[in-house]
Design an enzyme around this catalytic site. Structure first.
Site, PDB file in Angstrom:
ATOM      1  N   CYS A  19      -8.562  12.620   8.958  1.00  0.00           N
ATOM      2  CA  CYS A  19      -7.808  12.051   7.850  1.00  0.00           C
ATOM      3  C   CYS A  19      -7.238  10.669   8.170  1.00  0.00           C
ATOM      4  O   CYS A  19      -7.219   9.780   7.320  1.00  0.00           O
ATOM      5  CB  CYS A  19      -6.691  13.000   7.429  1.00  0.00           C
TER       6      CYS A  19
ATOM      7  N   HIS B 275      -0.903   9.693   4.569  1.00  0.00           N
ATOM      8  CA  HIS B 275      -0.833   9.019   5.865  1.00  0.00           C
ATOM      9  C   HIS B 275      -0.742   7.514   5.633  1.00  0.00           C
ATOM     10  O   HIS B 275      -1.592   6.920   4.978  1.00  0.00           O
ATOM     11  CB  HIS B 275      -2.103   9.288   6.674  1.00  0.00           C
TER      12      HIS B 275
END
Lengths: 364, 364, 364, 364
Positions: free
Chosen positions: B155, B254
């Site tokens: 990710c 993120h």
């Protein structure tokens, strides 16, 4: 013995930095709080009343300080003070601190206003207390007998520059410094950051902060020159510093990811770096100052430290924490650094600077 | 119409990535969930019962999926599936995905196990879907008619590599990439990060994560070589990537601070970079895939964006957000990048890869 | 002097309660840690190694404790101990504590297992230390010369029962008690609550907790009867207690909203209640025990206090905080109460109970 | 079709409630935003510019709304509006809403100012839309042909009163209601709650909130009397309501712990209560209003639900969630209730009230 203490005053006493000054100074072996300054709306009230509803510390207001009447920030109310600590916001700090200095008071300021002034030292007490040697020049230029201003650095600069200084002391000048910070909400004062902006969130921007880190680092790591009348700002061989600053949902403690390269190659190994940081000793420690940490830089061995919540209170927040020292695939070395932004990053710096000044005769 | 849909299965269906697969696929125009796999303790139960107490999505379980019986992760239960999506943990993923491929099933996996395999493409769907051209070679080497494994990236890698690809497409090869991440807790699964570790805290370490960013970036940004039988891992002119990874108290999203330099000088200006990112179009968009974002990279103008909480849900988390594009005093350009780690950073990548595979004939 | 200290051991020394025991006892004037017990995986290692990666305190491990070797929780390793503190989970606590008592050791336990035992006192040290008078009966029944078990209450019960006791002491028996709690994550141990469950969230359920508050309150507020051989559980005139418990994203500090009515009418005014709480003194204070708070109940005047983050550390978490005392439109009086769940709500209670036991001759 | 929509205006359009109005109305089948009002500093700017830096929604500003010019909150700019929604703060709301009504505009207000006015209905759209029948009396008393004010309730009142109404509908009048709330930060607007006050903390006080719950509940649950010219405020047989309100670190979603007793005994069982809540249908549902939830009250079976983060978005926040229905040892029944405070607790209530008004002919 109490009568031998130096009387001190606090400007911006009701603010968040001011509250920390009060906790640090209310039971200090060398200093004694006698005067408190705040805005006109607080003036005339006993401190505990003036700060009511805004005291946000996890300890109660020291009883005797609670009774001290708050005054406006005018020099006449601080005449007896051997030191005046300023936790003022930058807006009032400019004229107020100048007026206090003009009134021959010694101001140890946490505000940003005079940090770039060519007469004022910008001192991180674990790094460059030798910069106090410019004080006589400051006084002379302004024709003042006693008054001067000593500033300390921005909290995020403080968080990285201690380790950088230790590296330069051991391995010579740095070449490139890349810093990325994750800064606590307390750095923004009260009410400061809205909870709607930071809960379950990061704000990747703090106004003016990156520029402060990039600029202040050069002044702090530089020396004095021209017979202690000027700062060496690395004009000849500039430090290259790049900073990215973020606000994170942490109450206290600024964390920074740092990568550096050294001018001298081959660069030291991570083990050599760890040892240099561990062994670093600053003047405040050597002078045995009351607020100096026992260990300037605590080097953590665990792979996931330092962490703000677990490590910010060590040594009452007066030292710096470093961990994850390892090779950088691009520069030489990378590591993680933590500073308690409300302690060493703010009030503790001013207090420790004053303690050093006392030991070195600048409060005589 | 429904009968024309491709039947799909989900491995690790009760986990956090598996739950996202279910939401993305329960009402998909081309795929239809027919089989669910989980650990033996769940096998035999209808999905809603198997996942009871662990369904952590802000939407209810789609009613028809709740009734599908869960099986163990064995190929025989997935025989009818044209695609099998894997949200397995890395521990079971290795042997299970191999067994599924061996049984001539096509596996689109979010697990890390085969990302570095020289036969398996590692595809970020907004970046390098051309890497699917290695699939015939994979099948040939393993003597398989239909089965293969396609992986998608970690990710945090996904969060930065889309912008990097857009930069390379516009301005030629990158030289140096420095990345510092602030990663959401959902990246660690459930129960994952203990609240005692992350509330009012940052953990400056995520096991294996920095290495993943440093390594995966090279494979993804490289091309295919040797007649589509191998990956160009930049052996000749290596990308230099340095990553520092942090866990932060954010639920999803993120954030990364990125600095880059270009091989070709003079480097582009921040304005040129912004325009290149804004105009970047990937193959998944050109093929008009169902889950492709309209805008691959949303460039934010406000000085304090992107922010995880405010920007992670745009375009259902299928695009990337970039902001604060500016000059870096050390490298050429620095900026901030945000990816929705549970969407494009995980399940959406696998689904979009499968959609591209369908359009390009790899599901025939 | 050190040689005169009572040797003590800690069971469950690597857990979160055990870590608090260590901080409370590592520099105690009357007790001296000599033995540490944990699971077999820790046995044989020095404490600092056994707890590595799980020490979650904001202070470092006391140096001398770090070197103490950890043993399994077997009485033979604790033979020299005058007191054994148990921070064990309920699973091992049952048989282990029984075995220690059987071996004639005195166990002061934070576990729930023996709280409802008709031979074991359930003591909140600011409330009912007189219940220690059942100890001779416990020993006699079990034919033990020295061994016994003293338990302390669940953290949330502790948080409300101190104020309730003070009210009963001043105004006679309570009739109805309604409690709604907002409990910190540390109450659930480590790793405990998943961050995905509690960030930006409340969980309105804590398994078994409501029943504990409803039941334990009656035992604690009741007296001894039948010549100190049994507890008065209010069978005659039952206390009616209703509790609703919630887990909130707070690290330490359980807050409770409480409404009560009194059997004797007219009920006291809020001012009378405030005064009674402020003046309340418990036996641990009168005996001048080392860990006793100076003020058992701190009554806050500000309309928005107590608050967990600001008030949990007062008096090292050994007292209770009460605020917002006002009339209840339905019952008589309502107020807000705060307890530091990891201090008075857990380890401090056991330690303070042992200090009282020492003063009253139960450690002779 | 678009031309047939009713033109609507939004007062306080740049605030947090105003932003929600925009999202709810920007694509509404019956209403069409044509006018936006805000403070004089915003007047004259297109909306997207006026709200710049303060748009805190997880979706972008609807493109066409971003271009609408913002005006001051004066009736002349809203002349064409069939409905005016007010998200004003209470300070400006009093005179502004009165002026709009006086100008014969229909105001559906989320502000508190006219909630206790004996001419203005206080309507929770899932509860008492029959109170609109006082509108003709309001118009007559003020000699207005078209203008009137309809208010909706405080967000925390809304969160409990839907379930209470369902209980009264099934089991007759309630006797006692005890409510304890845990309220999200968004209830306080922007910037609202300081992050330093709420991170790792609870504030057990919200100014005026407890009184609102205690008072508003009686007006909402009461009927109309005297031929639809007055409200029945339960003067004869008063509802006894006691509320304790807390601010918690949750972004959206107010949770409440509720205990109730019924006038008619024996009281219903938890199962009967669950069934009554599940079956409850309000007028807005029967009239098939666009924003009405399919299920007014969702009853959760899991022991740890509803939870704000997981359940607040169900049905776009237009319904109420109830769980943990069980016997209360003191009153009859206790349960947990959740409302999305920014949706049904605020903007959705006003919009749904207007939709009901349309269906019932009050917008003709």
């Amino acid at each position: 013995m109490g009568s031998a203490k130096i009387k001190v005053g606090i400007l911006g006493a009701t603010g968040t930095v001011g509250q920390r000054f009060i906790l640090l100074l209310s039971n200090h072996p060398e200093f004694e709080i006698v005067a408190l300054g705040a805005s006109s709306s607080s003036a005339g009230k006993p401190y505990k009343e003036a700060v009511s509803g805004r005291w946000k510390q996890a300890q109660p207001i020291p009883a005797h300080v609670g009774e001290i009447p708050v005054n406006e920030c005018e020099p006449e109310h601080f005449k007896d003070c051997g030191v005046v600590f300023s936790g003022l916001d930058s807006k009032p700090a400019g004229p107020v601190e100048a007026a206090f200095r003009e009134a021959n008071l010694r101001v140890f300021s946490n505000a940003k206003n005079y940090r770039r002034d060519p007469l004022c030292p910008l001192i991180v007490p674990l790094v460059n207390t030798d910069h106090m040697d410019i004080i006589p020049h400051q006084q002379k230029e302004l024709s003042l007998e006693r008054g001067y201003i000593v500033t300390n650095a921005n909290c995020s600069t403080t968080g990285v520059v201690v380790a950088l200084k230790a590296l330069e002391a051991a391995f010579g000048p740095l070449d490139v410094i890349m810093v990325q910070t994750m800064q606590a909400i307390s750095g923004s004062g009260y009410p400061g950051v809205s909870s709607l902006d930071i809960l379950d969130n990061i704000v990747p921007f703090i106004d003016g902060e990156e520029d402060k880190i990039e600029w202040e680092t050069s002044k702090i790591l530089g020396g004095l020159k021209d017979n202690n009348t000027a700062f060496d700002l690395h004009e000849q061989s500039p430090l290259r510093v790049s900073a990215q600053c973020n606000r994170v949902p942490v109450i206290d403690g600024h964390l920074a990811c740092v990568s550096v390269s050294f001018k001298k190659q081959p660069a030291p190994s991570p083990e050599q770096v760890a040892e240099a940081l561990r062994n670093y000793q600053c003047e405040a420690q050597k002078l045995d100052c009351h607020s100096a940490p026992q260990q300037a830089i605590t080097v953590h061995e665990e792979s996931d430290r330092p962490q703000p919540r677990l490590d910010r209170e060590w040594q009452n927040g007066a030292g710096v924490n470093v961990g994850r020292i390892r090779k950088c695939p691009v520069l030489d070395i990378k590591f993680v650094s933590l500073v308690n932004n409300v302690m060493l990053g703010a009030a503790t710096s001013s207090v420790l600077n004053a303690e050093v000044a006392l030991k070195k005769g600048f409060l005589a």
